[in-house]
Enzyme design. Sequence first.
Site, PDB file in Angstrom:
ATOM      1  N   CYS A 128      11.877  -5.316  -1.942  1.00 46.11           N
ATOM      2  CA  CYS A 128      10.628  -4.560  -1.927  1.00 46.11           C
ATOM      3  C   CYS A 128      10.807  -3.360  -2.844  1.00 46.11           C
ATOM      4  O   CYS A 128      11.900  -3.112  -3.337  1.00 46.11           O
ATOM      5  CB  CYS A 128      10.258  -4.119  -0.515  1.00 46.11           C
ATOM      6  N   CYS A 130       9.218  -0.205  -1.915  1.00 43.08           N
ATOM      7  CA  CYS A 130       8.796   1.041  -1.257  1.00 43.08           C
ATOM      8  C   CYS A 130       9.881   2.105  -1.115  1.00 43.08           C
ATOM      9  O   CYS A 130       9.583   3.291  -1.159  1.00 43.08           O
ATOM     10  CB  CYS A 130       8.114   0.748   0.071  1.00 43.08           C
ATOM     11  N   CYS A 138       4.711  -0.629  -1.743  1.00 43.94           N
ATOM     12  CA  CYS A 138       5.586  -1.792  -1.886  1.00 43.94           C
ATOM     13  C   CYS A 138       5.428  -2.495  -3.231  1.00 43.94           C
ATOM     14  O   CYS A 138       6.149  -3.450  -3.515  1.00 43.94           O
ATOM     15  CB  CYS A 138       5.320  -2.773  -0.750  1.00 43.94           C
ATOM     16  N   LYS A 203       3.842 -10.233   7.922  1.00 44.24           N
ATOM     17  CA  LYS A 203       4.260  -8.861   8.184  1.00 44.24           C
ATOM     18  C   LYS A 203       2.990  -8.047   8.353  1.00 44.24           C
ATOM     19  O   LYS A 203       2.174  -7.952   7.442  1.00 44.24           O
ATOM     20  CB  LYS A 203       5.077  -8.338   7.002  1.00 44.24           C
ATOM     21  N   ARG A 213      10.300   4.101   8.453  1.00 37.09           N
ATOM     22  CA  ARG A 213       9.919   4.919   7.282  1.00 37.09           C
ATOM     23  C   ARG A 213      10.675   6.243   7.285  1.00 37.09           C
ATOM     24  O   ARG A 213      10.993   6.783   6.243  1.00 37.09           O
ATOM     25  CB  ARG A 213       8.409   5.160   7.279  1.00 37.09           C
ATOM     26  N   ARG A 225      -0.824   0.777   3.942  1.00 37.69           N
ATOM     27  CA  ARG A 225      -0.413  -0.525   3.401  1.00 37.69           C
ATOM     28  C   ARG A 225      -1.353  -1.661   3.832  1.00 37.69           C
ATOM     29  O   ARG A 225      -1.011  -2.825   3.720  1.00 37.69           O
ATOM     30  CB  ARG A 225       1.021  -0.828   3.840  1.00 37.69           C
ATOM     31  N   GLU A 241      -0.670 -17.451   5.717  1.00 34.25           N
ATOM     32  CA  GLU A 241       0.408 -16.770   4.978  1.00 34.25           C
ATOM     33  C   GLU A 241       1.693 -17.613   5.032  1.00 34.25           C
ATOM     34  O   GLU A 241       2.396 -17.767   4.036  1.00 34.25           O
ATOM     35  CB  GLU A 241       0.695 -15.389   5.591  1.00 34.25           C
ATOM     36  N   LYS A 256       7.008 -10.462  11.748  1.00 35.45           N
ATOM     37  CA  LYS A 256       7.360  -9.069  12.000  1.00 35.45           C
ATOM     38  C   LYS A 256       6.118  -8.270  12.304  1.00 35.45           C
ATOM     39  O   LYS A 256       5.154  -8.422  11.539  1.00 35.45           O
ATOM     40  CB  LYS A 256       8.045  -8.557  10.724  1.00 35.45           C
ATOM     41  N   SER A 282      11.738  -1.260  14.065  1.00 35.94           N
ATOM     42  CA  SER A 282      12.228   0.056  14.482  1.00 35.94           C
ATOM     43  C   SER A 282      11.466   0.625  15.677  1.00 35.94           C
ATOM     44  O   SER A 282      12.066   1.216  16.573  1.00 35.94           O
ATOM     45  CB  SER A 282      12.137   1.019  13.304  1.00 35.94           C
ATOM     46  N   TYR A 321      17.826  -4.022  15.539  1.00 35.99           N
ATOM     47  CA  TYR A 321      18.686  -2.829  15.510  1.00 35.99           C
ATOM     48  C   TYR A 321      19.606  -2.820  16.719  1.00 35.99           C
ATOM     49  O   TYR A 321      20.515  -2.011  16.806  1.00 35.99           O
ATOM     50  CB  TYR A 321      17.813  -1.560  15.463  1.00 35.99           C
TER      51      TYR A 321
HETATM   52 ZN   LIG Z   1       7.916  -2.301   1.203  1.00 42.31          ZN
END
Ligand SMILES: [Zn+2]
Length: 330
Positions: A128, A130, A138, A203, A213, A225, A241, A256, A282, A321
């Site tokens: 990506c 970003c 992105c 996503k 972020r 976004r 998609e 995601k 996250s 995580y």
């Molecule tokens: Zn991105």
Amino acid sequence: MTTKKSSDGFPDVRLRRLRRTQAIRDLFQETRLSPSNLIAPLFVQEGLKKAQAIASMPDIRRLPLAGLAKEVEELSDLGIKSIILFGLPKEKDGKGSSAFDEKGIVQKSVDEVRKHFGDKVAVITDVCLCQYTSHGHCGIVSGNKIDNDKSIDALARVAVSQARAGSDIVAPSAMMDGQVQSIRKALDDAGFSETAIMSYSSKQASPLFAPFRDAAHSTPEFGDRRSYQMPYANSREAMREIEQDISEGADAIIIKPAIPNLDLLYQAKKATNLPICAYSVSGEYALIKAASMEGWVDENAVMTEFLTAIKRAGADMIITYQAKKMAELL
Ligand SMILES: [Zn+2]
């Protein structure tokens, strides 16, 4: 005395027989987590001297390049053999040039892992812009819009540079149309036909990405976004998609965030034989962490329940995580 039988089979059918002891429950457990299909996300920051805490993600740290091998070794000792790398470069510009720099932070990180672990660790790299663009979007910005077709050229360049560094699997996450096809072609043209593509197919524009972020310094400078990430209200669009990415040559797909999308994981599992990866993001991590720090929930118990549910819904593998913490329990 005889008990009258009802039409549902009771008392002959007693489901509690298979729940009587822990040994019996273990025997009949349908879904099992394994460290070998957990993927640990790692943030590597250029120029960092020592690991740095991330305020909104307790226990997760940005790593210096010099600390990467030790972290991967700890994961590998716990049975986690896959990592996904996110880079935080020193320099950002409008085009995200540091994303495809041969000496960029992700490229150096891949090289570092390869040097220490050879093929023992599966290295996945996020593709990506970003983290690398001054505007934090992105893709490539023209005016106040994200230019899709310029962006997919840039993403292809990023993927090739990562493959050259030794990445096993590139994971495009920009949600640009045609990104998988563009990357597949560029990889093949550059001689990397063995590099796999695991595409972030669905996503969503989710408020649950907020701690990431903060961790990856990638908040967009203007707008948001939603012109490229999926609306979370749409499941048929998510399936389109996924179909599209498969037709463009994806080897595996990512959905995601994870917990809000158990239905999509289930639908995707029915619709395709491709491997499906769920990314427990996250915000999902932060919610469990915050509540457990308050003493309101048991972190390990909730983590185990959530990850098991994600797998039960259809995920073959999970980016989380909590990978290390979970593997410690398994
Ligand atoms: Zn991105």
